[in-house]
Write an enzyme that holds these catalytic residues in place. Structure first.
Site, PDB file in Angstrom:
ATOM      1  N   GLY A   1       7.066  -8.405  -7.023  1.00 20.85           N
ATOM      2  CA  GLY A   1       6.877  -8.303  -5.572  1.00 20.85           C
ATOM      3  C   GLY A   1       5.493  -8.807  -5.198  1.00 20.85           C
TER       4      GLY A   1
ATOM      5  N   ARG B   1      -3.757  -0.126   2.405  1.00 22.40           N
ATOM      6  CA  ARG B   1      -4.127  -0.179   0.988  1.00 22.40           C
ATOM      7  C   ARG B   1      -5.544   0.330   0.699  1.00 22.40           C
ATOM      8  NH1 ARG B   1      -4.434  -3.984  -1.801  1.00 22.40           N
ATOM      9  NH2 ARG B   1      -3.514  -3.100  -3.671  1.00 22.40           N
TER      10      ARG B   1
ATOM     11  N   GLY C   1       5.470  -5.923 -11.474  1.00 21.45           N
ATOM     12  CA  GLY C   1       4.214  -5.284 -11.830  1.00 21.45           C
ATOM     13  C   GLY C   1       3.052  -6.172 -12.191  1.00 21.45           C
TER      14      GLY C   1
ATOM     15  N   TYR D   1      -5.122   3.392  -1.705  1.00 25.98           N
ATOM     16  CA  TYR D   1      -5.343   3.069  -3.126  1.00 25.98           C
ATOM     17  C   TYR D   1      -6.796   2.691  -3.417  1.00 25.98           C
ATOM     18  CZ  TYR D   1      -0.296   1.984  -2.605  1.00 25.98           C
ATOM     19  OH  TYR D   1       1.042   2.000  -2.311  1.00 25.98           O
TER      20      TYR D   1
ATOM     21  N   CYS E   1      -8.807   7.147  14.697  1.00 27.13           N
ATOM     22  CA  CYS E   1      -9.630   8.354  14.646  1.00 27.13           C
ATOM     23  C   CYS E   1      -9.498   9.054  13.293  1.00 27.13           C
ATOM     24  CB  CYS E   1      -9.210   9.300  15.759  1.00 27.13           C
ATOM     25  SG  CYS E   1      -9.157   8.458  17.320  1.00 27.13           S
ATOM     26  N   GLU E   2      -9.933   8.410  12.258  1.00 23.59           N
ATOM     27  CA  GLU E   2      -9.930   8.960  10.899  1.00 23.59           C
ATOM     28  C   GLU E   2     -11.093   8.299  10.168  1.00 23.59           C
ATOM     29  OE1 GLU E   2      -7.310  10.639   9.066  1.00 23.59           O
ATOM     30  OE2 GLU E   2      -5.726  10.616  10.576  1.00 23.59           O
TER      31      GLU E   2
ATOM     32  N   GLU F   1      11.508  -8.435 -11.530  1.00 19.78           N
ATOM     33  CA  GLU F   1      11.432  -7.989 -10.131  1.00 19.78           C
ATOM     34  C   GLU F   1      10.008  -8.059  -9.607  1.00 19.78           C
ATOM     35  OE1 GLU F   1      12.626  -3.953 -10.726  1.00 19.78           O
ATOM     36  OE2 GLU F   1      14.738  -4.418 -10.968  1.00 19.78           O
TER      37      GLU F   1
ATOM     38  N   TYR G   1       2.641  -5.261   0.393  1.00 16.07           N
ATOM     39  CA  TYR G   1       2.317  -3.864   0.725  1.00 16.07           C
ATOM     40  C   TYR G   1       1.311  -3.803   1.880  1.00 16.07           C
ATOM     41  CZ  TYR G   1       4.641  -3.618  -3.749  1.00 16.07           C
ATOM     42  OH  TYR G   1       5.559  -3.797  -4.759  1.00 16.07           O
TER      43      TYR G   1
HETATM   44  C1  LIG Z   1       7.702  -1.753  -6.699  1.00 11.08           C
HETATM   45  C2  LIG Z   1       8.702  -2.193  -7.682  1.00 11.08           C
HETATM   46  C3  LIG Z   1       8.696  -3.514  -8.124  1.00 11.08           C
HETATM   47  C4  LIG Z   1       7.666  -4.528  -7.699  1.00 11.08           C
HETATM   48  O1  LIG Z   1       6.399  -4.276  -8.212  1.00 11.08           O
HETATM   49  P1  LIG Z   1       5.227  -5.340  -7.985  1.00 11.08           P
HETATM   50  O2  LIG Z   1       4.042  -4.705  -8.573  1.00 11.08           O
HETATM   51  O3  LIG Z   1       5.094  -5.564  -6.536  1.00 11.08           O
HETATM   52  O4  LIG Z   1       5.612  -6.588  -8.715  1.00 11.08           O
HETATM   53  C5  LIG Z   1       9.703  -3.904  -8.987  1.00 11.08           C
HETATM   54  N1  LIG Z   1      10.663  -3.042  -9.404  1.00 11.08           N
HETATM   55  C6  LIG Z   1      10.695  -1.768  -8.998  1.00 11.08           C
HETATM   56  C7  LIG Z   1      11.766  -0.878  -9.483  1.00 11.08           C
HETATM   57  C8  LIG Z   1       9.709  -1.291  -8.130  1.00 11.08           C
HETATM   58  O5  LIG Z   1       9.731  -0.017  -7.745  1.00 11.08           O
END
Ligand SMILES: *Cc1c(COP(=O)(O)O)cnc(C)c1O
Length: 421
Positions: A277, A314, A239, A318, A346-347, A275, A375
């Site tokens: 990403g 995105r 996150g 978002y 076409c949007e 975690e 993403y």
């Molecule tokens: C999407 C997600 C992440 C990664 O989030 P990031 O914002 O990309 O770091 C980690 N854990 C879980 C369970 C997720 O759903």
């Protein structure tokens, strides 16, 4: 920091001119930088070096096997959210004991496959799921290591579509219910409770929501230990946000995030899993696209690109901002004018930016969307029968196509006609 910089007036990916890649592979094309991926992984690894930890890359951000292998060879684990991602991680050579299985709707087939192939832990998201994991593990005669994902009811202060830690969100078990859920987990056959899991959202630009959530996790750890559970692992989710513009205030650094984790949870003696990403992949990738037409409208002018919302959703999904820069750098002091930057789909939602100040560009000129590594490609579709964008990985002065552009034939031949036609 990333490794997409101008040199002598043109954009490079590490030591390779972006224009050379576009000439060889065509456009649009996603380009990833090995050095940036590794740098971001190591920043997290070092931020948690004060104790036992594992950085599990949330591969839903960008899941090409070449990216997974690059990170896994550096020591990363993986966070997977589907059976497909699990299979992909295994195919990239990630050992089961480094794969964490998250996701709120794990099916029986997915659970079984992970138990056969090996899994570090399941992050349980509901009581029915917990009972199914117990049932399958017992029937296979194995023990499934599990955590329960708790929902700490914390406002992550991020975009509503990527906030997950409020009680109204579908994720996790209300933290107030955690004791009874853990009691049931301990009583069920085939499960071994190993820790607690939490993930409150994505693109967080403030550390306070993390601190609040982790404080609640610390309290819960003490309570559950007093109830007799072995809590040896804390999975803190991902996150942490990234800077999507060069101008705005920078989000906190991994080292600052690591210090918050240590302050709130360091005294518990747990192994820490995180975690991330977006922070690993986001600024490690760009999307390169070509101007098809410059169209003069009434009161506004349009740059029509060969990339579209199906390639990078995105902005449409978002309201996300991506810096869009010319691959051939504009001369210092060159005049700029506002453009609506759009794709050919076409949007009306197929708009990347409105009134964006851009230097003079013409047909055939290349632009790069920055911060498109996370993403981006993974959310692409073939809407309008547009081919999925190819992916390229750069390392130093080398580049390789890590996913080719499918031909129209490849795409069309995936359909099959019923016998009555
Ligand atoms: C999407 C997600 C992440 C990664 O989030 P990031 O914002 O990309 O770091 C980690 N854990 C879980 C369970 C997720 O759903």
């Amino acid at each position: 920091m990333d490794h997409f910089l101008y040199r002598d007036g043109q954009l490079y990916a590490e030591d390779v001119p972006v224009a050379d890649i576009a000439a060889a592979v065509g456009s649009p094309v996603y380009i990833y930088s090995t050095a940036t991926l590794l740098r971001h992984f190591r920043l997290f690894d070092e931020a948690l070096a004060w104790g036992p930890h594992l950085v599990c890359y949330a591969m839903k951000a960008a899941s090409n096997q070449a990216i997974l292998k690059t990170l896994a060879e550096a020591g990363a684990g993986m966070d997977v959210v589907s059976g497909g991602e699990y299979a992909r991680a295994k195919a990239a050579g990630v050992p089961g004991e480094r794969i964490v299985f998250s996701g709120i709707g794990k099916t029986r087939d997915e659970i079984r496959a992970a138990l056969i192939g090996g899994v570090r832990q399941f992050n349980i998201e509901s009581e029915p799921e917990m009972r199914v994991i117990s049932e399958i593990a017992s029937s296979m005669g194995v023990i499934a290591p599990v955590t329960v994902r708790v929902n700490p009811d914390v406002d992550a202060k991020t975009h509503a579509k990527i906030a997950t830690g409020k009680s109204e969100n579908k994720f996790g078990i209300p933290i107030a219910k955690a004791r009874s859920v853990y009691a049931e987990a301990a009583a069920l056959p085939g499960l071994k409770v190993v820790g607690i899991d939490v993930h409150i959202g994505s693109q967080l630009t403030d550390l306070e929501p993390f601190a609040m959530a982790y404080r609640k996790v610390a309290e819960l750890t003490e309570v559950l230990r007093a109830d007799g559970h072995e809590i040896s692992r804390l999975d803190l989710g991902g996150g942490l946000g990234i800077p999507y513009t060069r101008s705005n205030e920078a989000p906190p650094l991994p080292v600052e995030y690591g210090a918050v984790v240590q302050r709130e949870l360091g005294h518990l003696g747990c192994e820490i899993e995180i975690e991330p990403g977006r922070l690993i992949a986001g600024n490690a990738g760009i999307l390169v696209s070509k101007v098809i037409y410059v169209k003069e409208g009434e009161g506004r002018n349009f740059l029509i690109l060969d990339a579209a919302m199906n390639d990078l959703i995105r902005p449409a999904m978002y309201d996300a901002h991506h810096d869009i820069v010319p691959v051939i750098e504009a001369k210092a002091g060159a005049e700029q004018a506002p453009f609506d930057i759009v794709g050919p789909v076409c949007e009306s939602g197929d708009t990347f930016a409105k009134g964006r100040m851009m230097p003079a560009l013409g047909e055939g000129d290349l632009v790069a969307f920055r911060s498109a590594g996370a993403y981006g490609s993974v959310m692409a579709s073939e809407y309008n029968t547009r081919a999925l964008v190819p992916e390229v990985l750069v390392r130093d002065d080398q580049f390789a196509v890590i996913r080719p552009r499918p031909s129209f034939e490849d795409m069309i031949n995936r359909d099959s006609l019923p016998e009555w036609l």
